[in-house]
Every structure is written in structure tokens, then in C-alpha cells.
Design a protein around this motif. Structure first.
Motif, PDB file in Angstrom:
ATOM      1  N   ALA A  65     -37.729  -4.357   2.471  1.00  0.00           N
ATOM      2  CA  ALA A  65     -38.142  -4.639   3.850  1.00  0.00           C
ATOM      3  C   ALA A  65     -39.378  -3.833   4.213  1.00  0.00           C
ATOM      4  O   ALA A  65     -40.321  -4.354   4.830  1.00  0.00           O
ATOM      5  CB  ALA A  65     -36.995  -4.344   4.808  1.00  0.00           C
ATOM      6  N   ILE A  86     -40.999 -12.239   3.375  1.00  0.00           N
ATOM      7  CA  ILE A  86     -39.618 -12.309   2.896  1.00  0.00           C
ATOM      8  C   ILE A  86     -39.626 -12.509   1.387  1.00  0.00           C
ATOM      9  O   ILE A  86     -40.531 -13.150   0.833  1.00  0.00           O
ATOM     10  CB  ILE A  86     -38.847 -13.443   3.604  1.00  0.00           C
ATOM     11  CG1 ILE A  86     -37.353 -13.293   3.400  1.00  0.00           C
ATOM     12  CG2 ILE A  86     -39.347 -14.813   3.178  1.00  0.00           C
ATOM     13  CD1 ILE A  86     -36.519 -14.067   4.404  1.00  0.00           C
ATOM     14  N   PHE A  89     -36.824 -13.596  -1.687  1.00  0.00           N
ATOM     15  CA  PHE A  89     -35.486 -14.156  -1.810  1.00  0.00           C
ATOM     16  C   PHE A  89     -35.281 -14.768  -3.189  1.00  0.00           C
ATOM     17  O   PHE A  89     -36.239 -15.098  -3.898  1.00  0.00           O
ATOM     18  CB  PHE A  89     -35.231 -15.205  -0.727  1.00  0.00           C
ATOM     19  CG  PHE A  89     -36.221 -16.334  -0.727  1.00  0.00           C
ATOM     20  CD1 PHE A  89     -35.999 -17.487  -1.459  1.00  0.00           C
ATOM     21  CD2 PHE A  89     -37.401 -16.229  -0.003  1.00  0.00           C
ATOM     22  CE1 PHE A  89     -36.920 -18.521  -1.474  1.00  0.00           C
ATOM     23  CE2 PHE A  89     -38.336 -17.270  -0.003  1.00  0.00           C
ATOM     24  CZ  PHE A  89     -38.095 -18.406  -0.744  1.00  0.00           C
ATOM     25  N   ASP A 125     -31.813 -11.911  -0.163  1.00  0.00           N
ATOM     26  CA  ASP A 125     -33.053 -12.039   0.594  1.00  0.00           C
ATOM     27  C   ASP A 125     -33.337 -10.720   1.292  1.00  0.00           C
ATOM     28  O   ASP A 125     -32.431 -10.054   1.796  1.00  0.00           O
ATOM     29  CB  ASP A 125     -32.983 -13.192   1.597  1.00  0.00           C
ATOM     30  CG  ASP A 125     -32.105 -12.900   2.796  1.00  0.00           C
ATOM     31  OD1 ASP A 125     -32.631 -12.655   3.881  1.00  0.00           O
ATOM     32  OD2 ASP A 125     -30.859 -12.921   2.622  1.00  0.00           O
ATOM     33  N   ASN A 172     -35.903  -9.067   4.131  1.00  0.00           N
ATOM     34  CA  ASN A 172     -36.705  -9.542   5.247  1.00  0.00           C
ATOM     35  C   ASN A 172     -37.600  -8.442   5.779  1.00  0.00           C
ATOM     36  O   ASN A 172     -37.123  -7.368   6.138  1.00  0.00           O
ATOM     37  CB  ASN A 172     -35.764 -10.037   6.350  1.00  0.00           C
ATOM     38  CG  ASN A 172     -36.481 -10.735   7.482  1.00  0.00           C
ATOM     39  OD1 ASN A 172     -37.709 -10.697   7.568  1.00  0.00           O
ATOM     40  ND2 ASN A 172     -35.720 -11.366   8.350  1.00  0.00           N
ATOM     41  N   LEU A 200     -39.410 -10.606   9.857  1.00  0.00           N
ATOM     42  CA  LEU A 200     -39.223 -11.984  10.303  1.00  0.00           C
ATOM     43  C   LEU A 200     -37.901 -12.104  11.059  1.00  0.00           C
ATOM     44  O   LEU A 200     -37.020 -11.256  10.933  1.00  0.00           O
ATOM     45  CB  LEU A 200     -39.251 -12.947   9.124  1.00  0.00           C
ATOM     46  CG  LEU A 200     -40.601 -13.049   8.395  1.00  0.00           C
ATOM     47  CD1 LEU A 200     -40.486 -13.997   7.216  1.00  0.00           C
ATOM     48  CD2 LEU A 200     -41.708 -13.499   9.338  1.00  0.00           C
ATOM     49  N   GLU A 202     -34.282 -12.921  12.098  1.00  0.00           N
ATOM     50  CA  GLU A 202     -33.063 -13.128  11.310  1.00  0.00           C
ATOM     51  C   GLU A 202     -32.350 -14.416  11.700  1.00  0.00           C
ATOM     52  O   GLU A 202     -31.748 -15.079  10.852  1.00  0.00           O
ATOM     53  CB  GLU A 202     -32.116 -11.934  11.470  1.00  0.00           C
ATOM     54  CG  GLU A 202     -32.472 -10.738  10.605  1.00  0.00           C
ATOM     55  CD  GLU A 202     -32.342 -11.041   9.115  1.00  0.00           C
ATOM     56  OE1 GLU A 202     -31.707 -12.052   8.749  1.00  0.00           O
ATOM     57  OE2 GLU A 202     -32.879 -10.262   8.316  1.00  0.00           O
ATOM     58  N   ASN A 218     -34.022 -17.083   9.911  1.00  0.00           N
ATOM     59  CA  ASN A 218     -33.691 -16.973   8.492  1.00  0.00           C
ATOM     60  C   ASN A 218     -32.323 -17.587   8.219  1.00  0.00           C
ATOM     61  O   ASN A 218     -32.116 -18.275   7.209  1.00  0.00           O
ATOM     62  CB  ASN A 218     -33.716 -15.503   8.070  1.00  0.00           C
ATOM     63  CG  ASN A 218     -33.570 -15.323   6.569  1.00  0.00           C
ATOM     64  OD1 ASN A 218     -33.934 -16.197   5.790  1.00  0.00           O
ATOM     65  ND2 ASN A 218     -33.021 -14.204   6.159  1.00  0.00           N
TER      66      ASN A 218
END
Length: 379
Positions: free
Chosen positions: A26, A42, A44, A56, A58, A61, A63, A66
Motif C-alpha cells: 500500500a 492497486i 492484485f 489485492d 490498495n 483507492l 475500498e 474495489n
């Protein structure tokens, strides 16, 4: 590239540190987003066939968006285009679909528009059969696609991202093997205790902890028994193993019913020392095994049946015969005729590739050394 070496080095440190500490992804993604004036990024891993996201990470971004992606939009105009792209190639989302076409998709309405995202720099980092690990760096409509300088930075980071992800897979696999090894130790019906060089308990499996709960052993700091004389003998074996000698064995009556347990003390070899150290057991020096023969006689029938494809009747005969009973004694124990016992034994010998009861007893003992779940022994 017009980026300071200090910022670049910080990003590289985060990328490679994230291989071992996934939580750092992150921070790494956020740092890359800051350098490229992106909304966020991100990373993933997913399978379209399984419709599953395996991981994934992040970086800044939303959630909720997502989750909408994972639940309803794994297949979208961007992901469909990326399926055919090689690992390590930076792809602009505008190459996959123009903005006008993107706006017509439910993917845009539910995932992108709420975040103010319209453009994306996308890169596959690893691919094997249906599995793909990918990296996205998202931009707003106002900022537009990444400019040539920002694209060059992402392309320059590409091999580092690929290496870190691949290294992370290897580290995760290694840790999984370590955890699996300790899971096996937890399932052993024999007690396993690891002592450090100060003879303090570094690790005790579930069977050893059970012996402690029953009052047979004491595992606070050093190992001892309920008996002063047996504790002295055990201390001698441990000291011998600590100084590199073969160690030795001793018997210990169970304080509940007097049945004899066997304790084996041995020094830990350098190869095993490294494995234990890697798995978090530091400074290991002495290994103790506590063997309870009664524990191996109460093997769940299902465990024997699964191991060699025996029927329940055959498994009952195998378990009884492996305890040293004669055919007549086994027949009396199971309330069957001696001829029926002989018939079952012939089938058991054929399925287990054994020829006599002593060999069968060895196989059953090996199966009994490991517990599968909490099933009770069959009758």
C-alpha cells in the motif's frame, strides 16, 4: 527522468521490502502514485475462470469501489484487453478502449466514476495459465493519461515490480512449507519439544502440551517430570545431547495409570538447526520426543481405511492384529470366527503390501504417529 534519486530509492526500497512484508505494498503504490500524479494504485492477483481475487493491495483507492470490482466487474473492458498483453509491458487504458466507450460500461458507473477515475496505466507482473498478477496506476479525467515522463518512470519500475512480485511468491511458498511442517508437528501423537542452548523450552507441540496438562511433564522454562528421580535422569540425557553426544532414551511411568512412556533426547544437527531458525525457533539445541504407545493403539478406523483403502471390517482386523494378538485372540476380541479373521488378514496383507503381522504392526504404528482431526477411535 526528472525525479529525485532520493524519492526513486525510497520507492525501490518499498517495492522490494513489500516482497517479504505484503502490508508495505500500500505504501509502495501510494509512493508511485505521488510520483506520477495519479489518484492511486492497486496490485492484485486473480483468476477469471475461478472468478476469484487471490490478493489485492490498495494504494489510496476507494475500498467500496474495489469491492464492487471484485463482486461484479472482474471482467471489464480493461481486463479483457490485458489478458493478451505480455508481462512487464505498460499499457495505457486508452489503448484498450476510448473514454467515450468506457463511459458506456457498468464498470465505469460502479467502479471508476465514483472515484473520478477515467485513465489507467496497466501492467501484467506475472502470468501462469489463467492466473494473472497485475498492477494499475489510476488517473483522473482532469489529469488525463500519464505523460511521457511518467510513462518512462512506470516502465523503468516494471522489472523491479515483476521481480518483487515473483520473489514474494517464493517467500510465501517457503513460509507455507514452514507452516505446513509445524502443522505436521502439531498433529503428531508423540510429544515434540525443542530446547534452546540455555535448555529453555522454545517449542512444544500439542501432544507435549497435553502431557503437561496431565501432569506428566512440566514445561515452564526447563523440562522436568513429576518425579525427582526421573527429572534427574532426563536432565542428564538433555545435557549429554547439548554437548553433542547422541543423547539417549529413558522410560517414564504415566502418573495416572503407570503405563510406560518413552522419552528420547537428541542433539539438533546443523541442517535442522537452520530450518528451525528460519521457522522462528531460535537457538535450538536439543530435541525431545515423548512416545506414548497407548496413543498409537487408539487410531481412528477411518484413518487406517483412508491410508490403504481398507473396508471397515478389514481395518478393525488390521488394528487388532497389529497389537500382537494371535488369530484366535483377534477372533475372540472382534467376536468373529478364526476363518473370517484369516480371510480379512489376507486382504489386508494384499492391500498394504505386507506379508506378516509384524510388518503390518509397523505400518499401523506409522499411521498412528499422526492424528488427522479429532475423530475418536473406532470400536
Amino acid at each position: 527522468m526528472n525525479f529525485s534519486s532520493e524519492k526513486i530509492n525510497k520507492v525501490l526500497d518499498l517495492i522490494y521490502d513489500a516482497a517479504a512484508e505484503n502490508d508495505l505494498w500500500a505504501d509502495a503504490l501510494t509512493a508511485i502514485a505521488d510520483l506520477t500524479h495519479s489518484e492511486g494504485g492497486i496490485l492484485f492477483g486473480q483468476s477469471f475462470t475461478a472468478q476469484k481475487i487471490y490478493f489485492d493491495f490498495n494504494g489510496r483507492l476507494d475500498e467500496a469501489c474495489n469491492r464492487a470490482y471484485q463482486e461484479r466487474h472482474m471482467r471489464n473492458p480493461w481486463s479483457a484487453y490485458m489478458e493478451s498483453q505480455p508481462v512487464g509491458r505498460l499499457v495505457s487504458s486508452d489503448e484498450a478502449i476510448d473514454v467515450a466507450g468506457l463511459r458506456k460500461s457498468a464498470f465505469y458507473d460502479e467502479v471508476l466514476r465514483p472515484q473520478g477515475i477515467t485513465h489507467n496505466g496497466m501492467m501484467a507482473l506475472a502470468a501462469k495459465e489463467d492466473f494473472r498478477a497485475a498492477f494499475n496506476m489510476c488517473r483522473s479525467e482532469r489529469d488525463g493519461p500519464h505523460d511521457p515522463e511518467q510513462q518512462r518512470l512506470l516502465e523503468w519500475l516494471s522489472p523491479h515490480l515483476c521481480r518483487s512480485v515473483t520473489l514474494g511468491f517464493r517467500i510465501d511458498g517457503y513460509l507455507a512449507m514452514q507452516h505446513a511442517a509445524f502443522d505436521v508437528l502439531e498433529r503428531l501423537s508423540d510429544g515434540v519439544i525443542v530446547l534452546d542452548r540455555r535448555l529453555r523450552v522454545s517449542f512444544a507441540n500439542s501432544a507435549a502440551r497435553r502431557f503437561a496438562a496431565e501432569g506428566v511433564l512440566r514445561l515452564q522454562q526447563a523440562v522436568a517430570t513429576y518425579s525427582i528421580a526421573h527429572s534427574q535422569r532426563l536432565a542428564e540425557l538433555i545435557r549429554s545431547a547439548l554437548h553433542g553426544a547422541p543423547g539417549g532414551t529413558m522410560s517414564l511411568p504415566h502418573n495416572a495409570d503407570g503405563r510406560l512412556l518413552t522419552i528420547l533426547a537428541t542433539s539438533i544437527r546443523s541442517k535442522d538447526l537452520g530450518r528451525l531458525s528460519d521457522a522462528g525457533v531460535k537457538d535450538a539445541a536439543v530435541l525431545l520426543f515423548v512416545i506414548d504407545p497407548a496413543g498409537r493403539r487408539s487410531i481412528p478406523l477411518a484413518q487406517i481405511m483412508d491410508a490403504y483403502g481398507l473396508t471397515q471390517a478389514e481395518a478393525r482386523v488390521a488394528l487388532a492384529a497389529s497389537s500382537g494378538n494371535t488369530i484366535v485372540e483377534t477372533a475372540q476380541l472382534l467376536n468373529l470366527s478364526p476363518n473370517t479373521i484369516k480371510t480379512h488378514l489376507r486382504r489386508v496383507f494384499a492391500k498394504t503390501a505386507t506379508g506378516r503381522q509384524a510388518e503390518l504392526a509397523g505400518l499401523i504404528a506409522a499411521i498412528g504417529s499422526v492424528r488427522i482431526g479429532d475423530a475418536d477411535a473406532g470400536s
